[in-house]
Motif scaffolding. Sequence first.
Motif, PDB file in Angstrom:
ATOM      1  N   PRO A   1      34.926 -28.634  70.057  1.00 21.47           N
ATOM      2  CA  PRO A   1      35.379 -27.435  69.889  1.00 21.47           C
ATOM      3  C   PRO A   1      36.372 -26.637  70.849  1.00 21.47           C
ATOM      4  CG  PRO A   1      33.215 -27.264  69.180  1.00 21.47           C
ATOM      5  CD  PRO A   1      33.451 -28.469  69.934  1.00 21.47           C
ATOM      6  N   ALA A   2      37.416 -26.135  70.501  1.00 20.75           N
ATOM      7  CA  ALA A   2      38.304 -25.515  71.719  1.00 20.75           C
ATOM      8  C   ALA A   2      38.323 -24.110  71.330  1.00 20.75           C
ATOM      9  CB  ALA A   2      39.774 -26.123  71.213  1.00 20.75           C
ATOM     10  N   THR A   3      38.170 -23.494  72.587  1.00 20.29           N
ATOM     11  CA  THR A   3      37.866 -21.989  72.897  1.00 20.29           C
ATOM     12  C   THR A   3      39.137 -21.605  73.171  1.00 20.29           C
ATOM     13  OG1 THR A   3      35.590 -21.994  73.704  1.00 20.29           O
ATOM     14  CG2 THR A   3      37.035 -19.897  74.029  1.00 20.29           C
ATOM     15  N   LEU A   4      40.066 -20.689  72.111  1.00 19.65           N
ATOM     16  CA  LEU A   4      41.192 -20.103  72.186  1.00 19.65           C
ATOM     17  C   LEU A   4      41.343 -18.706  72.741  1.00 19.65           C
ATOM     18  CD1 LEU A   4      43.037 -21.893  69.309  1.00 19.65           C
ATOM     19  CD2 LEU A   4      43.252 -22.504  71.761  1.00 19.65           C
ATOM     20  N   ALA A   5      40.329 -17.957  72.238  1.00 23.61           N
ATOM     21  CA  ALA A   5      40.030 -16.666  72.691  1.00 23.61           C
ATOM     22  C   ALA A   5      38.821 -16.177  72.942  1.00 23.61           C
ATOM     23  CB  ALA A   5      40.669 -15.640  71.670  1.00 23.61           C
TER      24      ALA A   5
ATOM     25  N   ALA B   1      45.877 -22.402  75.200  1.00 28.27           N
ATOM     26  CA  ALA B   1      46.561 -23.343  74.247  1.00 28.27           C
ATOM     27  C   ALA B   1      45.951 -24.484  74.176  1.00 28.27           C
ATOM     28  CB  ALA B   1      48.160 -23.383  74.522  1.00 28.27           C
ATOM     29  N   ILE B   2      46.143 -25.350  72.964  1.00 26.25           N
ATOM     30  CA  ILE B   2      45.856 -26.665  72.936  1.00 26.25           C
ATOM     31  C   ILE B   2      46.671 -27.559  72.296  1.00 26.25           C
ATOM     32  CG2 ILE B   2      44.284 -26.004  70.680  1.00 26.25           C
ATOM     33  CD1 ILE B   2      42.317 -28.428  71.302  1.00 26.25           C
ATOM     34  N   THR B   3      46.977 -28.763  72.729  1.00 24.87           N
ATOM     35  CA  THR B   3      47.672 -29.645  72.140  1.00 24.87           C
ATOM     36  C   THR B   3      46.649 -30.651  71.189  1.00 24.87           C
ATOM     37  OG1 THR B   3      49.388 -29.652  73.680  1.00 24.87           O
ATOM     38  CG2 THR B   3      49.380 -31.525  72.375  1.00 24.87           C
ATOM     39  N   LEU B   4      46.827 -30.499  69.984  1.00 27.62           N
ATOM     40  CA  LEU B   4      45.921 -31.339  68.878  1.00 27.62           C
ATOM     41  C   LEU B   4      46.467 -32.739  68.933  1.00 27.62           C
ATOM     42  CD1 LEU B   4      46.253 -28.872  66.210  1.00 27.62           C
ATOM     43  CD2 LEU B   4      44.184 -29.184  67.673  1.00 27.62           C
ATOM     44  N   PRO B   5      45.497 -33.790  68.669  1.00 29.04           N
ATOM     45  CA  PRO B   5      45.707 -35.147  68.769  1.00 29.04           C
ATOM     46  C   PRO B   5      46.728 -35.472  67.533  1.00 29.04           C
ATOM     47  CG  PRO B   5      43.497 -34.656  68.072  1.00 29.04           C
ATOM     48  CD  PRO B   5      43.985 -33.441  68.495  1.00 29.04           C
ATOM     49  N   ASP B   6      46.667 -34.783  66.455  1.00 33.27           N
ATOM     50  CA  ASP B   6      47.519 -34.900  65.315  1.00 33.27           C
ATOM     51  C   ASP B   6      48.837 -34.962  65.634  1.00 33.27           C
ATOM     52  OD1 ASP B   6      44.756 -34.064  64.425  1.00 33.27           O
ATOM     53  OD2 ASP B   6      45.337 -34.951  62.732  1.00 33.27           O
ATOM     54  N   THR B   7      49.611 -35.953  65.052  1.00 36.19           N
ATOM     55  CA  THR B   7      51.026 -35.787  65.189  1.00 36.19           C
ATOM     56  C   THR B   7      51.772 -35.656  63.922  1.00 36.19           C
ATOM     57  OG1 THR B   7      51.523 -38.264  65.413  1.00 36.19           O
ATOM     58  CG2 THR B   7      51.168 -36.717  67.326  1.00 36.19           C
ATOM     59  N   LEU B   8      52.828 -35.285  63.779  1.00 33.72           N
ATOM     60  CA  LEU B   8      53.784 -35.218  62.574  1.00 33.72           C
ATOM     61  C   LEU B   8      54.946 -36.155  62.708  1.00 33.72           C
ATOM     62  CD1 LEU B   8      54.086 -34.017  59.477  1.00 33.72           C
ATOM     63  CD2 LEU B   8      55.443 -32.267  60.637  1.00 33.72           C
ATOM     64  N   ARG B   9      55.101 -37.053  61.987  1.00 36.84           N
ATOM     65  CA  ARG B   9      56.219 -37.793  62.265  1.00 36.84           C
ATOM     66  C   ARG B   9      57.583 -37.529  61.202  1.00 36.84           C
ATOM     67  NH1 ARG B   9      57.916 -42.132  64.537  1.00 36.84           N
ATOM     68  NH2 ARG B   9      56.053 -42.576  65.625  1.00 36.84           N
ATOM     69  N   ILE B  10      58.544 -36.981  61.596  1.00 39.46           N
ATOM     70  CA  ILE B  10      59.738 -36.566  61.129  1.00 39.46           C
ATOM     71  C   ILE B  10      60.577 -37.835  60.808  1.00 39.46           C
ATOM     72  CG2 ILE B  10      61.660 -35.026  61.077  1.00 39.46           C
ATOM     73  CD1 ILE B  10      59.043 -33.777  60.720  1.00 39.46           C
ATOM     74  N   GLU B  11      60.958 -38.137  59.649  1.00 34.15           N
ATOM     75  CA  GLU B  11      62.056 -39.159  59.167  1.00 34.15           C
ATOM     76  C   GLU B  11      62.926 -38.312  58.603  1.00 34.15           C
ATOM     77  OE1 GLU B  11      59.580 -41.119  56.360  1.00 34.15           O
ATOM     78  OE2 GLU B  11      58.272 -42.010  57.713  1.00 34.15           O
ATOM     79  N   LEU B  12      64.395 -38.609  59.223  1.00 34.85           N
ATOM     80  CA  LEU B  12      65.789 -37.973  58.730  1.00 34.85           C
ATOM     81  C   LEU B  12      66.168 -38.789  57.881  1.00 34.85           C
ATOM     82  CD1 LEU B  12      67.246 -37.068  62.367  1.00 34.85           C
ATOM     83  CD2 LEU B  12      65.757 -35.845  60.920  1.00 34.85           C
ATOM     84  N   PRO B  13      66.784 -38.049  56.845  1.00 32.83           N
ATOM     85  CA  PRO B  13      67.553 -38.601  55.710  1.00 32.83           C
ATOM     86  C   PRO B  13      68.814 -39.051  56.283  1.00 32.83           C
ATOM     87  CG  PRO B  13      68.040 -36.241  55.799  1.00 32.83           C
ATOM     88  CD  PRO B  13      66.807 -36.537  56.881  1.00 32.83           C
ATOM     89  N   GLU B  14      69.535 -39.963  55.488  1.00 40.28           N
ATOM     90  CA  GLU B  14      71.022 -40.200  55.729  1.00 40.28           C
ATOM     91  C   GLU B  14      71.857 -39.228  55.240  1.00 40.28           C
ATOM     92  OE1 GLU B  14      74.219 -43.725  54.632  1.00 40.28           O
ATOM     93  OE2 GLU B  14      72.127 -43.854  53.911  1.00 40.28           O
TER      94      GLU B  14
END
Length: 337
Positions: A81-85, A181-194
């Motif tokens: 668990p991450a304490t943020l406040a 602040a916490i940087t989460l292990p999950d990432t979002l991969r952005i794929e650009l359209p043509e």
Amino acid sequence: MYWPVGETAQFVRQYMLLAGTPPGNYRVYASIFDVSTLQPARVLAPAMAGNKGRFEIATLTVARPAAPPDVTGESGLLPSPATLAAGLKLLAFVPDRSSAMPGEQMAVGLLWKSDQPLAADVPISISLAGTELAFTTQPTPGFPTSAWLPGDVWRGRYLVRLPANIPAGAHAWQVASNGAAITLPDTLRIELPERRYEPTATANQTALQFGTDVELAGFTLQPAQPAAGSQLQLQLEWRALKTPPAELAVFVHVVAPDGTIIAQHDAVPANWARPTTGWLPGEYVSDTHALQLPASASGSYQVLVGLVDRATEQRLPVTGGTADAERALLTTITIQP
């Protein structure tokens, strides 16, 4: 299958509330949609006008549970668990997808635990590293942290619209509160359209403007002399004047002289693949619609096109050669019997 006129049907489903659903009153909605276009059917009941293609079926009251839920095995649990406040811990992060495109809307879920009374409502911020996406909210919108008790476990869910200019690549999610602040292990991969900044050749050039953000630069309709029972193929060439702030859907009508719509197709541009909130200024987007003509059709018909805000169901005004204030006349066709 088709339902005979006058026949009734029963639809029964059982749904399990997610652990940590905050207490409160929730409205339950349902909608009926076309499986080929995903477009919801319009609700005609006057009492439900403006409900954006859905109808209310119940009000659900969720009560505070007798004890906090056991979240062992919950998806998205952090290694610790991450304490943020003071008194506020983040237990899990649950996005609804790991890859997306510009302009898409997605949902992000966070699972929280309180260790002590929270005297004031605690703000949190959620951001995506390396992008302009960042917003401030509450851990459980609509259920303030000041109402939490020590040991409570609650779930927050947030709708996120990805910016049109979001860069490609894998971006890390970040959550912060009160300086922590916490940087989460999950990432979002952005794929650009043509993306294209030159128009595709079309049989007909136009300069029809919809609202302030979108222009129809041209179209091609085939066949030129359709037969009753055949299918029309309409290619539209859209141009973004600015990035539309709302997600828009295209509607195409084939209309008889008496105003009857004999064929219709509604969809987000490019077969739902290019939401308008992901368009960049100056970009061209090709958009194809198939319209099935009835076997009984014969004679002269107008082909009209428009744009509608999917959230409000408000049609955009048209300038530059309209059939009415909300639809542009593309052409008139003669259907052969």
